[in-house]
Design an enzyme around this catalytic site. Structure first.
Site, short mmCIF file in Angstrom:
data_model
loop_
_atom_site.label_atom_id
_atom_site.label_comp_id
_atom_site.label_asym_id
_atom_site.label_seq_id
_atom_site.Cartn_x
_atom_site.Cartn_y
_atom_site.Cartn_z
N HIS A 271 -1.15 17.50 -27.33
CA HIS A 271 -0.78 16.15 -26.62
C HIS A 271 -2.12 15.51 -27.33
O HIS A 271 -2.20 13.72 -27.45
CB HIS A 271 -0.78 15.46 -25.38
CG HIS A 271 0.43 15.74 -24.87
ND1 HIS A 271 0.97 16.97 -24.90
CD2 HIS A 271 0.85 15.18 -24.27
CE1 HIS A 271 2.27 17.15 -24.07
NE2 HIS A 271 2.49 15.37 -23.71
N GLU B 103 8.86 19.28 -25.37
CA GLU B 103 8.78 19.78 -23.51
C GLU B 103 9.16 20.62 -23.47
O GLU B 103 8.50 21.26 -22.94
CB GLU B 103 8.46 18.12 -23.12
CG GLU B 103 8.17 17.11 -23.52
CD GLU B 103 6.83 17.00 -22.68
OE1 GLU B 103 6.06 17.57 -22.46
OE2 GLU B 103 6.27 15.77 -23.52
N ARG C 36 -4.07 21.71 -14.20
CA ARG C 36 -2.78 20.57 -14.93
C ARG C 36 -3.13 20.02 -16.69
O ARG C 36 -2.51 19.94 -16.95
CB ARG C 36 -3.20 19.56 -14.05
CG ARG C 36 -1.65 19.14 -14.40
CD ARG C 36 -1.07 17.27 -12.96
NE ARG C 36 -0.47 16.89 -13.31
CZ ARG C 36 0.02 15.68 -12.94
NH1 ARG C 36 0.10 15.84 -11.15
NH2 ARG C 36 1.25 14.96 -12.91
N ARG D 123 0.47 -1.48 -0.03
CA ARG D 123 0.34 -0.01 0.65
C ARG D 123 1.04 1.00 -0.08
O ARG D 123 0.29 2.12 0.06
CB ARG D 123 -0.74 0.39 1.32
CG ARG D 123 -1.76 -1.33 1.26
CD ARG D 123 -3.05 -1.21 2.06
NE ARG D 123 -3.69 -1.71 1.88
CZ ARG D 123 -3.94 -2.86 3.32
NH1 ARG D 123 -3.50 -3.35 3.39
NH2 ARG D 123 -4.83 -4.13 2.61
N ASN E 41 -1.46 19.43 -21.20
CA ASN E 41 -1.98 18.95 -22.18
C ASN E 41 -1.62 19.34 -23.95
O ASN E 41 -2.05 18.67 -24.68
CB ASN E 41 -2.80 18.03 -21.88
CG ASN E 41 -2.71 17.42 -21.21
OD1 ASN E 41 -1.92 16.19 -20.09
ND2 ASN E 41 -4.22 16.94 -20.11
N GLU F 243 -5.08 16.86 -11.61
CA GLU F 243 -5.64 17.34 -13.12
C GLU F 243 -7.54 17.76 -12.48
O GLU F 243 -7.79 16.37 -13.96
CB GLU F 243 -5.16 16.25 -14.12
CG GLU F 243 -5.26 16.95 -15.54
CD GLU F 243 -4.95 16.25 -16.35
OE1 GLU F 243 -3.13 15.73 -16.21
OE2 GLU F 243 -5.24 15.64 -17.75
N LYS G 117 6.28 23.35 -13.46
CA LYS G 117 5.81 21.82 -13.76
C LYS G 117 5.19 22.24 -12.27
O LYS G 117 4.07 21.87 -12.35
CB LYS G 117 6.64 20.55 -13.68
CG LYS G 117 5.66 19.77 -13.55
CD LYS G 117 5.53 18.39 -14.47
CE LYS G 117 4.34 17.37 -14.18
NZ LYS G 117 4.55 16.19 -15.31
N HIS H 167 -1.27 11.79 -29.29
CA HIS H 167 -1.92 10.97 -29.17
C HIS H 167 -2.53 9.82 -30.46
O HIS H 167 -2.39 9.32 -30.39
CB HIS H 167 -2.52 10.99 -27.83
CG HIS H 167 -1.60 10.97 -26.35
ND1 HIS H 167 -2.83 11.28 -25.05
CD2 HIS H 167 -0.58 10.62 -26.54
CE1 HIS H 167 -1.48 11.40 -24.61
NE2 HIS H 167 -0.15 11.24 -24.62
N HIS I 224 7.98 9.77 -28.47
CA HIS I 224 6.85 10.95 -27.62
C HIS I 224 6.44 12.12 -27.85
O HIS I 224 5.48 13.26 -28.38
CB HIS I 224 6.02 10.51 -26.35
CG HIS I 224 5.26 11.60 -25.89
ND1 HIS I 224 3.60 10.96 -26.16
CD2 HIS I 224 5.01 12.37 -24.65
CE1 HIS I 224 2.60 12.12 -25.61
NE2 HIS I 224 3.89 12.78 -24.24
N LYS J 269 1.84 11.56 -11.42
CA LYS J 269 1.44 10.47 -12.21
C LYS J 269 2.10 9.41 -12.37
O LYS J 269 4.01 9.07 -12.85
CB LYS J 269 1.75 11.21 -13.88
CG LYS J 269 0.02 11.93 -13.48
CD LYS J 269 -0.02 12.75 -15.32
CE LYS J 269 -1.86 13.17 -15.01
NZ LYS J 269 -1.30 13.89 -16.56
#
Ligand code: NAD
Ligand code: GLY
Length: 370
Positions: free
Chosen positions: A260, A197, A253, A133, A257, A249, A239, A264, A277, A155
């Site tokens: 993105h 980025e 946040r 956990r 993206n 998010e 960031k 994607h 990417h 993330k």
């Protein structure tokens, strides 16, 4: 949207704080930070067993230095090696890592360190979030992308056959150690993908950062250490500010993206084989700027500056012909960030300023055909 201005770059290493209350942590950035892993870790957990997750590529280059530093600070070190590549960022290798942790008698207090790029960081972070956990997690990012983006903000996760990053948890690291020196061994294509980025942060949040990359691109490409430290630090500050405002998010946040949505879709339609990417993000950012211009949100100069900088950095800016028509609409619609049929699309208003527009997938795809 814009973020607070940075304080001037100072001595090596620099430290950026992520202010999340009792889950606050430091990002340490500088050359040789890898050799500080032991003392840095000992400052936040009692020395005992420490587990380093890496892959053969990064492990061969840097595992010995990290291990030596940890052992000198009184840690016993166990290693977990995941094969190199996005295709191994999955639940099978998470289970493999759990087994190794059990064999090593890892306890609730045992820190897990991710030594690698975003793939290792995401996977090891998810393992750390879920083993017993949750155990202390430390990011030691070794790609530019990981240093400016994926190692910060919590993330974590892995892919399912149905899609990327569909399993995961928000789980903040206790410490991030960004060694600028390790970028020297990074393949140039990977470095440039990370630079996409960096440019993204400039476009959406910081005109000064964008102008710095414009002015100093040659020195950045030559990997001037002082300049890279300043840039990585600024990206981490930006960031951190975004994550402090909206950790999970729920709204703001999503500004990260930028580029993105199309990225994607392009990655999906080219089966993750043609573009890294960051390269897909470059295509997506140029596209998002053109779409913003078409909707009257920014001027032509903004589009031209972005496209020119991406091109000078050797990044692609044209939407590939196979990312078009109904296939593109479908790929945009199946993005996990679509809600109520609309995409929260990040548009640019000017270099350093951005905003959301709620757009239907077919409206976005129509721009790709324009
Ligand atoms: P990566 O982790 O696959 O690393 C790229 C390649 O570089 C790999 O082959 C790796 O072994 C190698 N490498 C890493 N460091 C090196 C070094 N110093 N010298 C030589 N080779 C080195 O790719 P990436 O671009 O770092 O990360 C991509 C991943 O990050 C994706 O899975 C993406 O989903 C994830 N990501 C996560 C977040 C987040 O917020 N968690 C954000 C962006 C991307
Ligand atoms: N990479 C986007 C985020 O961390 O939110």
């Amino acid at each position: 949207m814009t973020e607070p201005r940075s304080t001037p770059a100072s001595a090596d290493p620099a430290t950026v704080q992520v202010g999340l209350g009792d889950r606050a942590y430091s990002i340490v950035i500088g050359t040789g930070v890898l050799d500080e892993t032991g003392p840095q870790l000992a400052a936040i957990v009692r020395p005992g067993l420490a587990v380093v997750v890496s892959n053969p590529t990064v492990g061969r280059l840097y595992r010995a230095r990290v291990t030596a530093s940890l052992e000198a600070a009184g840690f016993r070190v166990a290693g977990i090696e995941i094969p190199d590549g996005e295709e191994h960022k999955n639940l099978a290798w998470v289970a493999f890592a759990y087994e190794r942790l059990i064999e090593a008698h890892a306890e609730r207090s045992t820190p897990v360190l991710a030594l690698g790029g975003g793939v290792i960081g995401d996977l090891a972070g998810f393992v750390a979030a879920t083993y017993l956990r949750g155990v202390p997690f430390v990011q030691v990012p070794t790609t530019l992308l990981a240093q400016v983006d994926s190692s910060v903000g919590g993330k974590t996760g892995v892919n399912l056959p149905a899609g990327k990053n569909l399993i995961g948890a928000f789980y903040q690291p206790r410490l991030v150690l960004g060694d600028i020196g390790v970028l020297q061994s990074l393949p140039r294509r990977q470095f440039l993908a990370g630079l996409a980025e960096v440019i993204k942060y400039g476009v959406i949040l910081d005109a000064e950062l964008f102008a710095l990359v414009e002015a100093e691109l040659d020195r950045i490409l030559q990997q001037d250490a002082g300049l890279l430290r300043r840039i990585v630090r600024r990206c981490c500050e930006l960031k951190a500010a975004v994550v402090e405002r909206d950790e999970r998010e729920s709204d703001h946040r999503a500004i990260l993206n930028f580029g993105h949505t199309l990225a994607h879709a392009v990655e999906t339609l080219t089966e993750y084989k043609r573009f890294l990417h960051g390269e897909a993000v470059a295509i997506g950012m140029a596209f998002a700027a053109r779409l913003s211009r078409a909707r009257g949100l920014c001027d032509e100069t903004t589009v031209e500056r972005l496209v020119a900088l991406l091109t000078r950095a050797g990044l692609p800016v044209a939407v590939p012909p196979d990312a078009a028509g109904p296939a593109l609409v479908l790929a945009i619609e199946t993005d996990k960030k679509v809600a109520g049929g609309k995409v929260k699309f990040v548009c640019v208003e000017a270099i350093g300023r951005s905003r959301f527009e709620l757009l239907a997938a077919d409206v976005i795809a129509a721009q790709a055909a324009a």
